[in-house]
Design an enzyme around this catalytic site. Structure first.
Site, PDB file in Angstrom:
ATOM      1  N   CYS A 116     -21.869  -7.357  24.032  1.00  0.00           N
ATOM      2  CA  CYS A 116     -22.193  -6.754  25.328  1.00  0.00           C
ATOM      3  C   CYS A 116     -21.622  -7.583  26.468  1.00  0.00           C
ATOM      4  O   CYS A 116     -21.086  -7.040  27.436  1.00  0.00           O
ATOM      5  CB  CYS A 116     -23.703  -6.603  25.475  1.00  0.00           C
ATOM      6  SG  CYS A 116     -24.221  -5.767  26.990  1.00  0.00           S
ATOM      7  N   CYS A 213     -31.895  -4.513  22.211  1.00  0.00           N
ATOM      8  CA  CYS A 213     -32.446  -3.545  23.162  1.00  0.00           C
ATOM      9  C   CYS A 213     -32.315  -2.107  22.694  1.00  0.00           C
ATOM     10  O   CYS A 213     -33.146  -1.265  23.042  1.00  0.00           O
ATOM     11  CB  CYS A 213     -31.788  -3.717  24.535  1.00  0.00           C
ATOM     12  SG  CYS A 213     -30.029  -3.273  24.589  1.00  0.00           S
TER      13      CYS A 213
END
Length: 380
Positions: A116, A213
């Site tokens: 990410c 997440c």
């Protein structure tokens, strides 16, 4: 006007147009506030990374929920900066979620937070920021940037070793570092929370985000099973004897001890660990802890936080997100990094990152492709 270490400055005024990535947590909120206090022109942005944010984890365990977006907006209001939400859900799905699934399907163990940072926060976000005329992206990562007399920059570990995030930032190259701000690198977490409280930020006591997440219930194996299906395979010991069965080799990681569901204990009564994962024949090999001892590895796709390493050198290496540094000798040949550990380390899996350090300075990062062990597992 106060400033913080590692803030790039323009020759004329020192004032920058800064895009502050605000996750909805305390760290990114204080980082944005410090950038404002340093005299920069700051705009806050929250990254919407889910096509349906309600499908992501609720509460304070993630960083991509509707609740987090609202917390970020409230923090921006208190700080007094403009605030926007940018939809990067499709890019996140392609570059992080699909990569995560593909890596597990190939028998590797990826780090989605590192991916990410590489593909979203310091590629997609930074590229868009620069295109819109911003000078830098500011985040709440715990790391330090050191400016050198020749105008180049170095990435260093944070002062707070317990919160240091330089491992997941080791993928940043020199151009990305030139446009990055990490205002928290010289501060401990306790001080950040106290500062947030003084500034009137409601997130001062918000728990840290953790886990992955985009996995709503924390069940990684269940998440992968939904996308890859189930495929019964054998669990073997190091001599090839079948000990049990599993529903998919992708559901295991190197070094795993729990959840093996073996039908019989080891002859010596000691625990068994996952030593090898073979997606080709859908087998998982288990054995004693000593079989996890890695003394060398080969890594691919190196990325350098400055000048590339050349030839042979002595460094320390971090091999897991929360792992200890180990002394190593590293050699770069044909765009592959060959690393030999002074002392064997355990639980090192292909797909993870090896990050090299020279003191506190981050030299660079590469993806582990293979390992060499003192006691090789069957089929490795």
């Amino acid at each position: 006007m106060t400033d913080f270490p590692g803030a790039p400055t323009t020759p004329s005024t020192g004032r920058l147009r800064v895009l502050a990535a605000m996750s909805g947590g305390v760290d990114s909120a204080v980082a944005a506030a410090r950038a404002v206090e340093a005299g920069h022109e700051v705009t806050g942005v929250h990254l919407a990374l889910a096509g349906n944010p309600q499908s992501f984890r609720t509460g304070a365990r993630g960083c991509c929920t509707l609740e987090d977006s609202r917390d970020a907006r409230r923090a921006a209001d208190v700080i007094g900066i403009p605030f926007y939400v940018w939809d990067l859900a499709e890019r996140f799905r392609e570059d992080v979620i699909e990569d995560f699934v593909a890596e597990y399907a190939a028998g590797r163990t990826p780090n989605p937070c590192l991916r990410c940072n590489e593909k979203i926060k310091f590629a997609a976000l930074l590229d868009k920021a620069i295109a819109l005329g911003f000078d830098a992206v500011c985040t709440g990562h715990y790391a330090r940037i050191v400016d050198l007399p020749d105008g180049t920059r170095e990435l260093h570990r944070a002062v707070d070793g317990a919160k240091d995030q330089s491992y997941v930032l080791g993928v940043l190259d020199a151009d990305q570092l030139a446009h990055s701000l990490f205002p928290l690198g010289d501060t401990t977490k306790d001080v950040i929370r106290e500062e947030a409280d003084r500034r009137g930020l409601a997130v001062a006591k918000k728990p840290d985000s953790h886990d992955i997440c985009f996995i709503t219930d924390g069940d990684t194996q269940g998440f992968l099973a939904e996308r890859l299906g189930t495929a019964t395979g054998d669990i073997l010991d190091t001599d090839g004897t079948k000990l049990g069965e599993h529903d998919g080799a992708y559901g295991f990681t190197i070094g795993q001890r729990k959840g093996l569901r073996l039908g019989r204990p080891a002859a010596d009564g000691k625990p068994r660990y996952v030593l090898d994962i073979s997606p080709v024949d859908n087998t998982v090999t288990v054995g004693p802890a000593s079989g996890l001892d890695v003394h060398a590895l080969t890594a691919i796709r190196p990325r350098w936080c400055g000048a590339p390493a050349t030839g042979e050198g002595r460094y320390t290496a971090q091999l897991r997100a929360h792992g200890e540094e180990v002394p190593v000798t590293a050699v770069l040949t044909d765009d592959q990094l060959h690393v030999r550990l002074d002392t064997p380390a355990r639980g090192i899996a292909p797909g993870q990152a090896v990050v090299l350090y020279d003191g506190t300075r981050v030299v660079g990062s590469a993806t582990i492709a293979s390992t060499e062990r003192a006691v090789e597992a069957h089929g490795v």
